[in-house]
Design an enzyme around this catalytic site. Sequence first.
Site, PDB file in Angstrom:
ATOM      1  N   GLY A   3      -3.234  -5.177   0.885  1.00 34.27           N
ATOM      2  CA  GLY A   3      -2.561  -4.675   2.081  1.00 34.27           C
ATOM      3  C   GLY A   3      -1.399  -3.820   1.604  1.00 34.27           C
ATOM      4  CB  ALA A   4      -0.399  -0.377   2.499  1.00 32.22           C
ATOM      5  CD  GLN A  23     -10.734  -6.496   2.674  1.00 29.84           C
ATOM      6  OE1 GLN A  23     -11.855  -6.382   3.161  1.00 29.84           O
ATOM      7  NE2 GLN A  23     -10.327  -5.731   1.678  1.00 29.84           N
ATOM      8  CG  ASP A  50      -4.386   1.039   2.944  1.00 30.45           C
ATOM      9  OD1 ASP A  50      -5.067   0.791   3.950  1.00 30.45           O
ATOM     10  OD2 ASP A  50      -4.062   0.179   2.100  1.00 30.45           O
ATOM     11  CG  ASN A 101      -6.637   1.054   7.792  1.00 29.89           C
ATOM     12  OD1 ASN A 101      -5.798   0.497   7.079  1.00 29.89           O
ATOM     13  ND2 ASN A 101      -7.313   0.385   8.706  1.00 29.89           N
ATOM     14  CE  LYS A 102     -10.221  -2.245   2.900  1.00 31.34           C
ATOM     15  NZ  LYS A 102     -10.369  -1.916   1.452  1.00 31.34           N
TER      16      LYS A 102
HETATM   17  O1  MRU Z   1      -8.247  -3.021   0.247  1.00 32.99           O
HETATM   18  P1  MRU Z   1      -7.151  -3.676   1.058  1.00 32.99           P
HETATM   19  O2  MRU Z   1      -7.544  -5.029   1.565  1.00 32.99           O
HETATM   20  O3  MRU Z   1      -5.821  -3.654   0.346  1.00 32.99           O
HETATM   21  O4  MRU Z   1      -7.003  -2.728   2.321  1.00 32.99           O
HETATM   22  C1  MRU Z   1      -6.029  -3.034   3.274  1.00 32.99           C
HETATM   23  C2  MRU Z   1      -6.132  -2.217   4.480  1.00 32.99           C
HETATM   24  O5  MRU Z   1      -6.862  -1.263   4.586  1.00 32.99           O
HETATM   25  C3  MRU Z   1      -5.167  -2.554   5.570  1.00 32.99           C
HETATM   26  O6  MRU Z   1      -5.740  -2.321   6.827  1.00 32.99           O
HETATM   27  C4  MRU Z   1      -3.941  -1.669   5.372  1.00 32.99           C
HETATM   28  O7  MRU Z   1      -3.357  -1.889   4.119  1.00 32.99           O
HETATM   29  C5  MRU Z   1      -2.944  -1.839   6.386  1.00 32.99           C
HETATM   30  S1  MRU Z   1      -2.137  -3.347   6.096  1.00 32.99           S
HETATM   31  C6  MRU Z   1      -0.714  -3.527   6.796  1.00 32.99           C
END
Ligand code: MRU
Length: 366
Positions: A47-48, A196, A237, A247-248
């Site tokens: 998560g960012a 996730q 992200d 984002n994801k």
């Molecule tokens: O690969 P990850 O699990 O780090 O990806 C996270 C995401 O895409 C979240 O949606 C993003 O970081 C926003 S979190 C506040």
Amino acid sequence: MPVETIKWENGKVKLIDQTILPHKFKYIICKDAKSLWHAIKTLKVRGAPAIGIAAAFGVILGIKDSKAKRFDLFFKELRRVTKYLASARPTAINLFWALARMECVAKNSNRNEISKIKKILLKEALKILDEDKKSCRRMAKYGSGLVKDGDSILTHCNAGGLATADYGTALGVLFEARKQGKSMHVYVDETRPLLQGARLTAWELIHEGIDTTLICDNMAASLMAKGKIDKIFVGADRIARNGDAANKIGTYNLAILARHHHIPFYVVAPLSSFDFRVKTGADIPIEERDGDEVRKVLGRVMIAPRNVKVYNPAFDVTPNKYITAIVTEKGIFKRPYSNALSVIARSRRRRSNLKREIASALRASQ
Ligand code: MRU
């Protein structure tokens, strides 16, 4: 109450191991920069915003045993550590933002003894953690105004407490709306390949007593067609200057579906997720991960021919035209984002030299 995703305890970093949730809850201890790098790389911490905070503490772990007596030698060591930590994952800008901020603080303290600089750096890492807590609450306050009593909401991946130091981004909005007495139903995309949504978001929402339904990623269109989704909230992200948001993987699909079905699509992210150097989403580096994440389920059960080729980008970019608004700790912004964001950038610069130096260090660190 949000879970404590990251703690600084007795000179070590304590992290919830997010790879084994929801069935096991365990903290791992990182004693050095190498174990911290590994925790980021393998998504034990993810998560960012959480990645950024972890990396700031990673800098402390990397320089705490430095024997350097002169600043230039100390800074060389620190740069080695920040470069190393920066190589863990490429997309979430919060990682580079936090590392650049740590470098800046070191540079600005160069007249002090090395032992004092180490203390100043630790104070800065703790400040980054604390600021994230505060911005989670502010985003939640602004965003909760967008939620109506009885809303049915869809979210993707995990943008909750586990992805931050506190309430989360997109989920923080829901937690706050609920605190205000609004009822809601939340649909959660499982978020293939690493799940996730199924593992982390469903766990967090249920923990908060929110009415939650898990769906496979490919079920979102049919729910929208049936009129079962009122709003979509996701995290980010990295957000480009024009408001394009990485984002994801799978977020972009949702945004297009939302437009087709006239459903508001909101991105919730702190200013540390904005990359003012990047003009559009096309310039955001997208992480590609190991094919086995797709060939297998949770790294365990092989579900495809072992030798099949795999395409596994971890993120996609949603063009700004599909985003109804971006909720930040400074308020809610709508297109054209360039105007709103340049206002934020100017106010950041005005506040201190440090902010200007962060921008230039950011340029240098990638
Ligand atoms: O690969 P990850 O699990 O780090 O990806 C996270 C995401 O895409 C979240 O949606 C993003 O970081 C926003 S979190 C506040």
